[in-house]
Motif scaffolding. Structure first.
Motif, PDB file in Angstrom:
ATOM      1  N   ALA A 119       0.831  -1.205   0.000  1.00  0.00           N
ATOM      2  CA  ALA A 119       0.000   0.000   0.000  1.00  0.00           C
ATOM      3  C   ALA A 119       0.866   1.256   0.000  1.00  0.00           C
ATOM      4  CB  ALA A 119      -0.945  -0.020   1.200  1.00  0.00           C
ATOM      5  N   LEU A 120       1.899   1.265   0.837  1.00  0.00           N
ATOM      6  CA  LEU A 120       2.791   2.416   0.890  1.00  0.00           C
ATOM      7  C   LEU A 120       3.521   2.605  -0.436  1.00  0.00           C
ATOM      8  CD1 LEU A 120       4.086   4.713   2.465  1.00  0.00           C
ATOM      9  CD2 LEU A 120       5.745   3.061   3.355  1.00  0.00           C
ATOM     10  N   GLY A 121       3.992   1.530  -1.017  1.00  0.00           N
ATOM     11  CA  GLY A 121       4.668   1.630  -2.311  1.00  0.00           C
ATOM     12  C   GLY A 121       3.754   2.153  -3.400  1.00  0.00           C
ATOM     13  N   SER A 122       2.523   1.669  -3.435  1.00  0.00           N
ATOM     14  CA  SER A 122       1.589   2.139  -4.459  1.00  0.00           C
ATOM     15  C   SER A 122       1.226   3.600  -4.221  1.00  0.00           C
ATOM     16  CB  SER A 122       0.339   1.259  -4.514  1.00  0.00           C
ATOM     17  OG  SER A 122      -0.420   1.333  -3.325  1.00  0.00           O
ATOM     18  N   PHE A 123       1.120   3.998  -2.955  1.00  0.00           N
ATOM     19  CA  PHE A 123       0.850   5.394  -2.628  1.00  0.00           C
ATOM     20  C   PHE A 123       1.978   6.276  -3.161  1.00  0.00           C
ATOM     21  CE2 PHE A 123      -0.327   9.116  -0.344  1.00  0.00           C
ATOM     22  CZ  PHE A 123      -1.616   8.934   0.125  1.00  0.00           C
ATOM     23  N   TYR A 124       3.209   5.827  -2.965  1.00  0.00           N
ATOM     24  CA  TYR A 124       4.370   6.569  -3.457  1.00  0.00           C
ATOM     25  C   TYR A 124       4.316   6.713  -4.984  1.00  0.00           C
ATOM     26  CZ  TYR A 124       9.003   7.264  -5.327  1.00  0.00           C
ATOM     27  OH  TYR A 124      10.063   7.710  -6.072  1.00  0.00           O
ATOM     28  N   VAL A 125       4.022   5.632  -5.667  1.00  0.00           N
ATOM     29  CA  VAL A 125       3.983   5.669  -7.134  1.00  0.00           C
ATOM     30  C   VAL A 125       2.902   6.616  -7.613  1.00  0.00           C
ATOM     31  CG1 VAL A 125       3.471   4.297  -9.201  1.00  0.00           C
ATOM     32  CG2 VAL A 125       5.004   3.385  -7.446  1.00  0.00           C
ATOM     33  N   LEU A 126       1.727   6.548  -6.994  1.00  0.00           N
ATOM     34  CA  LEU A 126       0.635   7.429  -7.430  1.00  0.00           C
ATOM     35  C   LEU A 126       0.933   8.887  -7.131  1.00  0.00           C
ATOM     36  CD1 LEU A 126      -2.336   5.126  -6.558  1.00  0.00           C
ATOM     37  CD2 LEU A 126      -1.692   5.972  -8.816  1.00  0.00           C
ATOM     38  N   GLU A 127       1.560   9.165  -6.015  1.00  0.00           N
ATOM     39  CA  GLU A 127       1.949  10.548  -5.732  1.00  0.00           C
ATOM     40  C   GLU A 127       2.990  11.027  -6.727  1.00  0.00           C
ATOM     41  OE1 GLU A 127       0.822  13.105  -3.629  1.00  0.00           O
ATOM     42  OE2 GLU A 127      -0.786  11.658  -3.825  1.00  0.00           O
ATOM     43  N   GLY A 128       3.890  10.138  -7.109  1.00  0.00           N
ATOM     44  CA  GLY A 128       4.900  10.501  -8.098  1.00  0.00           C
ATOM     45  C   GLY A 128       4.294  10.802  -9.467  1.00  0.00           C
ATOM     46  N   SER A 129       3.141  10.225  -9.726  1.00  0.00           N
ATOM     47  CA  SER A 129       2.495  10.442 -11.032  1.00  0.00           C
ATOM     48  C   SER A 129       1.884  11.829 -11.142  1.00  0.00           C
ATOM     49  CB  SER A 129       1.430   9.378 -11.287  1.00  0.00           C
ATOM     50  OG  SER A 129       0.293   9.602 -10.471  1.00  0.00           O
ATOM     51  N   THR A 130       1.742  12.506 -10.023  1.00  0.00           N
ATOM     52  CA  THR A 130       1.203  13.867 -10.097  1.00  0.00           C
ATOM     53  C   THR A 130       2.305  14.820 -10.455  1.00  0.00           C
ATOM     54  OG1 THR A 130       1.519  14.272  -7.745  1.00  0.00           O
ATOM     55  CG2 THR A 130      -0.626  13.428  -8.426  1.00  0.00           C
TER      56      THR A 130
END
Length: 125
Positions: free
Chosen positions: A114-125
């Motif tokens: 969950a933390l890793g996916s959160f990081y990836v999605l934040e990076g996509s912004t």
């Protein structure tokens, strides 16, 4: 000539996450075909619908992790995606019927994912 040991600086968590997620970023970009599709309102609405279907599942799952849930309150994309789709001409029933992305559950199987996916999605912004 002697070889001296050189201490390397520790890798930051951001650098580590970036390197470990690069393949996933590249695969997603290729799958979406953003640069290969002709620019059209219809394609953009289709793409945003897919994003909404993902976020509806993923954000619900993220809420089970209290620390991430607090962060999500400020960063949820669902409201903006719904707004954009309505602006592009989709009706509320059409927006409500977007297919959900069941694969999003795999990204929240445990707190580390969950933390890793959160990081990836934040990076996509």
């Amino acid at each position: 000539m002697s070889v001296q040991s050189v201490e390397l600086p520790p890798t930051s968590i951001v650098a580590l996450l970036r390197s470990r997620t690069q393949d996933a970023h590249s695969a997603l970009e290729a799958q979406l075909g953003l640069l290969e599709q002709p620019a059209s309102t219809e394609y953009y609405a289709h793409l945003l619908s897919r994003f909404l279907g993902f976020h509806l599942v993923w954000e619900q799952d993220i809420k089970t992790f209290s620390a991430l849930d607090r962060e999500l309150e400020m960063r949820s994309r669902i409201r903006q995606l719904r707004h954009d789709l309505k602006t592009l001409g989709l009706t509320e029933p059409e927006i409500g019927a977007v297919p959900l992305c069941g694969d999003a559950h795999r990204l929240t199987a445990n707190e580390a994912h969950a933390l890793g996916s959160f990081y990836v999605l934040e990076g996509s912004t």
